[in-house]
Design a protein around this motif. Structure first.
Motif, PDB file in Angstrom:
ATOM      1  N   PHE A 162     -47.504   8.399 -18.255  1.00  0.00           N
ATOM      2  CA  PHE A 162     -46.044   8.278 -18.214  1.00  0.00           C
ATOM      3  C   PHE A 162     -45.501   8.065 -16.799  1.00  0.00           C
ATOM      4  O   PHE A 162     -44.307   7.785 -16.643  1.00  0.00           O
ATOM      5  N   TRP A 165     -43.618   4.748 -16.039  1.00  0.00           N
ATOM      6  CA  TRP A 165     -42.427   4.548 -16.862  1.00  0.00           C
ATOM      7  C   TRP A 165     -41.310   5.517 -16.478  1.00  0.00           C
ATOM      8  O   TRP A 165     -40.131   5.151 -16.474  1.00  0.00           O
ATOM      9  N   ALA A 166     -41.661   6.763 -16.161  1.00  0.00           N
ATOM     10  CA  ALA A 166     -40.637   7.775 -15.881  1.00  0.00           C
ATOM     11  C   ALA A 166     -40.164   7.756 -14.428  1.00  0.00           C
ATOM     12  O   ALA A 166     -39.009   8.106 -14.150  1.00  0.00           O
ATOM     13  N   GLY A 169     -37.078   5.730 -13.542  1.00  0.00           N
ATOM     14  CA  GLY A 169     -36.536   5.477 -14.878  1.00  0.00           C
ATOM     15  C   GLY A 169     -35.030   5.656 -14.923  1.00  0.00           C
ATOM     16  O   GLY A 169     -34.390   6.097 -13.961  1.00  0.00           O
ATOM     17  N   PRO A 274     -37.100   6.624 -19.586  1.00  0.00           N
ATOM     18  CA  PRO A 274     -38.039   5.729 -18.907  1.00  0.00           C
ATOM     19  C   PRO A 274     -37.349   4.444 -18.469  1.00  0.00           C
ATOM     20  O   PRO A 274     -36.155   4.240 -18.713  1.00  0.00           O
TER      21      PRO A 274
END
Length: 316
Positions: A162, A165-166, A169, A274
């Motif tokens: 993750f 994506w985070a 985000g 995200p």
């Protein structure tokens, strides 16, 4: 279960394999069963929390005409001030009994984002408001990324799945003011029963009372963390991405007893979103014969747009 489980982030970052696995198992099990935990030893200092609450209360104490200067048309409430009653729970017409502010992402220069985030709105009357808000934003983002690393391991993914994506985000820090209730609310509550849109939500201030979580058996229970704990719950994006393995639990903020109507309430959730291009397709690790794929493929940005329309912050 009469309260949400408590977990200790110090176990995960201890460098001890057994303590790390203990945290992974505890938080994963809690998110399968009720979707909420209370987290201790996060990255927010007591001093930063105190300073943020001081700035937030100072902002909401400003005259309404001053606050309205910072309610920016055309942003769908994604930055700045959102006035009383503007937002409602999905499926409800009554506006929630709250006003709030949104701090958004200020991405790193090398973020390589596909989308352009709106600029944060700066409050002229309070010199430390924006700086303090963004300092808390960073510490909550750091805490959230560690929680997502534990969940990646629990699901069977690579630990840093993750991270990309985070990081950078489309996350939102939302200081909320629930003003004193001055008349019979006529069906409205401080926050109607809802699930969160995002991956996970990290909440400051739940210890002031009112937050309730819906158990699997249909019973509402109070979420009462210790003063130094954050309440962290799964959002709809993560539930969808894990094909319902991790639960996005319905929750609400109820109105206080009538004798406490004169008391305001403050809370500060951090909605961890995200990047918009993240695919929320059901993970293969979460699909089998007993749990077939429940959702169509969609990106985080597409899903967010749908939900902002549903809760009244964005016009179709």
């Amino acid at each position: 279960m009469t309260n949400i489980p408590s977990v200790d982030l110090a176990d995960f970052i201890s460098g001890d394999a057994e303590r790390k696995q203990k945290f992974v198992d505890e938080i994963g099990k809690a998110y399968e069963e009720i979707g909420f935990v209370a987290l201790k030893n996060h990255f927010l200092s007591d001093d930063l929390v105190s300073e943020l609450y001081k700035e937030v209360k100072s902002f909401f104490d400003l005259p309404l005409e001053t606050k309205k200067k910072y309610e920016i048309e055309g942003l769908a409430g994604q930055r700045g001030y959102i006035s009383f009653g503007k937002e409602h729970a999905k499926g409800k017409k009554e506006g929630d009994l709250k006003e709030f502010w949104h701090f958004g992402q200020e991405p790193a220069e090398d973020a390589n984002l596909i989308e352009k985030y709106p600029e944060n709105v700066h409050v002229d009357e309070l010199l430390d408001f924006n700086h303090t808000g963004m300092e808390a934003y960073r510490m909550l983002e750091k805490t959230g990324i560690h929680v997502l690393r534990a969940l990646a391991l629990y699901i069977g993914l690579e630990e840093t799945y993750f991270d990309h994506w985070a990081s950078n985000g489309n996350s939102i820090l939302r200081p909320i003011h629930y003003p004193p209730i001055t008349k019979e609310p006529e069906g409205a509550v401080r926050a109607g029963a809802h699930g969160d849109i995002n991956l996970i939500t990290l909440l400051m201030g739940a210890s002031t009372g009112g937050l309730q979580v819906l158990r699997k058996d249909g019973e509402w229970i109070d979420a009462i963390p210790a003063e130094d704990e954050l309440v962290i719950n799964v959002g709809d994006m993560l539930e969808r991405h894990t094909n319902n393995k991790l639960r996005s639990t319905i929750h609400r903020v109820i109105n206080p007893p009538k004798e406490k109507w004169s008391e305001p309430r403050y809370s500060i959730p951090f909605f961890m979103h995200p990047r918009s291009e993240m695919p929320l397709n059901c993970l293969e690790e979460c699909i089998d014969e007993e749990n077939p794929k429940h959702y169509e493929d969609i990106t985080a940005g597409e899903f967010l747009h749908q939900r902002l329309v549903e809760i009244g912050l964005l016009k179709k």
